[in-house]
Write an enzyme that holds these catalytic residues in place. Structure first.
Site, mmCIF file in Angstrom:
data_model
loop_
_atom_site.group_PDB
_atom_site.id
_atom_site.type_symbol
_atom_site.label_atom_id
_atom_site.label_comp_id
_atom_site.label_asym_id
_atom_site.label_seq_id
_atom_site.Cartn_x
_atom_site.Cartn_y
_atom_site.Cartn_z
ATOM 1 N N GLY A 122 0.829 -1.216 0.000
ATOM 2 C CA GLY A 122 0.000 0.000 0.000
ATOM 3 C C GLY A 122 0.855 1.255 0.000
ATOM 4 O O GLY A 122 0.418 2.318 0.444
ATOM 5 N N ILE A 123 2.089 1.143 -0.508
ATOM 6 C CA ILE A 123 3.048 2.265 -0.467
ATOM 7 C C ILE A 123 2.546 3.479 -1.255
ATOM 8 O O ILE A 123 2.888 4.608 -0.938
ATOM 9 C CB ILE A 123 4.429 1.792 -1.011
ATOM 10 C CG1 ILE A 123 5.548 2.792 -0.729
ATOM 11 C CG2 ILE A 123 4.390 1.530 -2.523
ATOM 12 C CD1 ILE A 123 6.275 2.540 0.520
ATOM 13 N N ASP A 145 1.176 -7.881 -6.250
ATOM 14 C CA ASP A 145 -0.242 -7.693 -5.941
ATOM 15 C C ASP A 145 -0.601 -8.569 -4.738
ATOM 16 O O ASP A 145 -0.093 -9.690 -4.607
ATOM 17 C CB ASP A 145 -1.083 -8.109 -7.162
ATOM 18 C CG ASP A 145 -2.468 -7.491 -7.122
ATOM 19 O OD1 ASP A 145 -2.744 -6.621 -7.959
ATOM 20 O OD2 ASP A 145 -3.267 -7.885 -6.235
ATOM 21 N N ALA A 198 -1.911 -2.381 2.376
ATOM 22 C CA ALA A 198 -2.686 -2.522 1.134
ATOM 23 C C ALA A 198 -4.087 -3.013 1.444
ATOM 24 O O ALA A 198 -4.282 -3.889 2.288
ATOM 25 C CB ALA A 198 -1.996 -3.499 0.191
ATOM 26 N N ALA A 199 -5.055 -2.433 0.763
ATOM 27 C CA ALA A 199 -6.444 -2.887 0.918
ATOM 28 C C ALA A 199 -7.295 -2.227 -0.152
ATOM 29 O O ALA A 199 -6.944 -1.161 -0.670
ATOM 30 C CB ALA A 199 -6.994 -2.484 2.295
ATOM 31 N N GLN A 200 -8.421 -2.855 -0.473
ATOM 32 C CA GLN A 200 -9.519 -2.139 -1.131
ATOM 33 C C GLN A 200 -10.151 -1.423 0.052
ATOM 34 O O GLN A 200 -10.869 -2.033 0.841
ATOM 35 C CB GLN A 200 -10.451 -3.135 -1.822
ATOM 36 C CG GLN A 200 -11.493 -2.502 -2.738
ATOM 37 C CD GLN A 200 -12.364 -1.457 -2.050
ATOM 38 O OE1 GLN A 200 -12.070 -0.250 -2.095
ATOM 39 N NE2 GLN A 200 -13.408 -1.867 -1.390
ATOM 40 N N SER A 254 -8.993 -1.596 11.429
ATOM 41 C CA SER A 254 -9.802 -0.388 11.253
ATOM 42 C C SER A 254 -10.914 -0.279 12.290
ATOM 43 O O SER A 254 -11.526 -1.281 12.688
ATOM 44 C CB SER A 254 -10.429 -0.423 9.858
ATOM 45 O OG SER A 254 -11.458 0.532 9.755
ATOM 46 N N GLU A 256 -13.659 0.603 11.577
ATOM 47 C CA GLU A 256 -14.842 0.111 10.860
ATOM 48 C C GLU A 256 -15.249 -1.276 11.378
ATOM 49 O O GLU A 256 -16.400 -1.685 11.226
ATOM 50 C CB GLU A 256 -14.498 0.085 9.362
ATOM 51 C CG GLU A 256 -15.639 -0.120 8.408
ATOM 52 C CD GLU A 256 -16.672 1.001 8.331
ATOM 53 O OE1 GLU A 256 -16.391 2.138 8.752
ATOM 54 O OE2 GLU A 256 -17.781 0.714 7.875
ATOM 55 N N TYR A 301 -16.271 -4.481 3.649
ATOM 56 C CA TYR A 301 -14.928 -4.019 4.019
ATOM 57 C C TYR A 301 -14.660 -4.291 5.503
ATOM 58 O O TYR A 301 -13.608 -4.839 5.873
ATOM 59 C CB TYR A 301 -14.798 -2.518 3.721
ATOM 60 C CG TYR A 301 -13.579 -1.869 4.340
ATOM 61 C CD1 TYR A 301 -12.330 -1.966 3.738
ATOM 62 C CD2 TYR A 301 -13.681 -1.155 5.546
ATOM 63 C CE1 TYR A 301 -11.212 -1.367 4.313
ATOM 64 C CE2 TYR A 301 -12.579 -0.555 6.126
ATOM 65 C CZ TYR A 301 -11.339 -0.665 5.509
ATOM 66 O OH TYR A 301 -10.243 -0.076 6.084
#
Ligand code: NAP
Ligand code: G4F
Length: 345
Positions: free
Chosen positions: A12-13, A67, A90-92, A138, A140, A162
């Site tokens: 996720g850089i 990926d 990294a994440a959607q 998160s 979330e 998510y």
């Protein structure tokens, strides 16, 4: 004496947090290796300033194609780089998008973390190198909150694909810590923003729109639920907490938050107000931006992080809004100048 620099591997850089963390780590003398996924355009906008050689001719940031959906590539990269620290950012990461792409979100955000943990375990087993691991959990995950404020012991009740994916990634990280003795920590981060925030998240959507409205580049902005409340901090402060977690003798899980909550409406008021505008003249409600299930109230209790890590946020709500509005005003000014120049060409 061993002068080998510490090596960090960051997924996720190219994202908001990845760019601030890369700045922090390179500033501390780390050799940073970033995972970057392939796209038809080059997505290094946020880290371009870190991509060259430093004054000593060293390259503090190196990018690797890969990926989170490709386990073999993660194993190969981790074996090659042999990092001392791994940060899985990294994440959607878009909650609304996760309702439209739940399978993809689960693959990247949940199973991606498992693939990376397996790669780290493989390195520890084969080479014997101890690796410290950070998982971007998160707030979330708290979703339909069981108590307020939310702390590490608050039960999870995610309200989006998510959030569910993040709960999986969180618990599989805890499980690898307990099963394999991995130095793995989870930062349960509440919303954090900056001028580098993606433009579809509500704060940046508001500051981009307000500044463009101020300069006559657009008339109004369409938003969803203005009553949702979030605990908004500054991304630059929050990446420090990630690093601090991996410097502890023992791994653990930490809520990272400002411990203050504000509504989307208050954010609008503050952002438009800074520009001398009344948000009520420019904000319209569009049901398309409501979510099938909403998280109404986020308010963190970060006392564990403050006590054990010695961490505290430096930027408050008003300063954060001001920082974002001022940066976007500059962007809007440049856009207006380009338009003006094009019209007079
Ligand atoms: P962001 O700006 O959306 O960045 C996400 C990063 O993940 C980007 O670099 C993106 O690459 C990369 N990525 C997405 N899918 C990938 C894939 N299949 N393979 C490899 N890389 C992939 O998110 P952020 O705000 O920096 O957040 C960082 C992490 O913290 C995320 O895991 C997020 O879920 C979590 N988090 C964020 C917040 C917050 O308020 N910001 C709060 C709690 C937790 P591209 O540039 O190519 O898209
Ligand atoms: O800015 P948001 O999209 O952030 P959200 O859903 O809180 O998620 C962010 O923070 C999480 C931490 O809790 C991260 F894990 C996650 O990766 C992401 O960074 O929306 C904030 C609130 C929501 O209640 C949403 O319904 O704003 C409300 N909202 C109202 N109008 C809107 C809009 N959100 C967006 N994105 N766009 C709107 O037009």
């Amino acid at each position: 004496m061993n002068h080998e620099p510490r090596r960090a591997f960051v997924t996720g850089i190219t994202g908001q947090d990845g760019s601030y963390l890369a700045e922090l780590l390179t500033g501390k003398g780390y050799e940073v290796h970033g995972l970057m996924r392939r796209s038809s355009t080059f997505g290094t906008r946020r880290i371009e300033h870190l991509c060259g050689d430093d004054a000593a001719g060293r390259r503090p940031l190196r990018l690797h194609d890969g990926d989170m959906s490709d386990a073999n590539c993660l194993v190969r990269l981790i074996r090659e780089i042999q990092p001392h620290e791994v940060y899985n950012l990294a994440a959607q990461s878009q909650v609304r998008v996760s309702f439209d792409q739940p399978t993809y979100t689960a693959d990247v955000t949940a199973i991606g973390a498992l693939r990376l943990l397996e790669a780290v375990r493989d390195l520890q087993d084969s080479v014997g190198t101890p690796v410290r691991y950070y998982q971007a959990s998160s707030s979330e995950m708290f979703g339909e909150v069981a108590e307020t404020p939310q702390r590490e012991s608050t039960p999870f009740h995610p309200r989006s694909p998510y959030g569910v994916a993040k709960v999986y990634a969180h618990w599989i990280t805890v499980n690898y810590r307990e099963s394999y003795g991995l130095h793995a920590s989870c930062g349960i981060l509440f919303n954090h923003e900056s001028p580098r925030r993606g433009e579809t998240f509500v704060t940046r959507k508001i500051t981009r729109a307000a500044t463009r409205i101020k300069l006559g580049l657009q008339e109004k902005v369409l938003l969803g639920n203005l009553e949702a409340r979030r605990d908004w901090g500054f991304a630059g402060d929050f990446v420090e907490a990630m690093w601090l977690m991996l410097q502890q003798d023992d791994p653990g899980d930490f809520v990272v938050a400002t411990d203050e909550t504000h509504s989307v409406r208050e954010f609008c008021e503050e952002a438009f107000g800074r520009l001398g505008l009344d948000y009520r003249d420019h904000v319209a409600i569009d049901p398309r931006y409501f979510r099938p299930a909403e998280v109404d109230l986020m308010l963190g209790d970060s006392s564990r992080a403050r006590r054990r890590l010695g961490w505290r946020p430096r930027v408050g709500f008003r300063e954060l809004v001001a920082m974002m509005v001022d940066a976007d005003l500059e962007l809007a000014r440049r856009e207006a100048e380009t338009r003006h120049a094009d019209q007079h060409r």
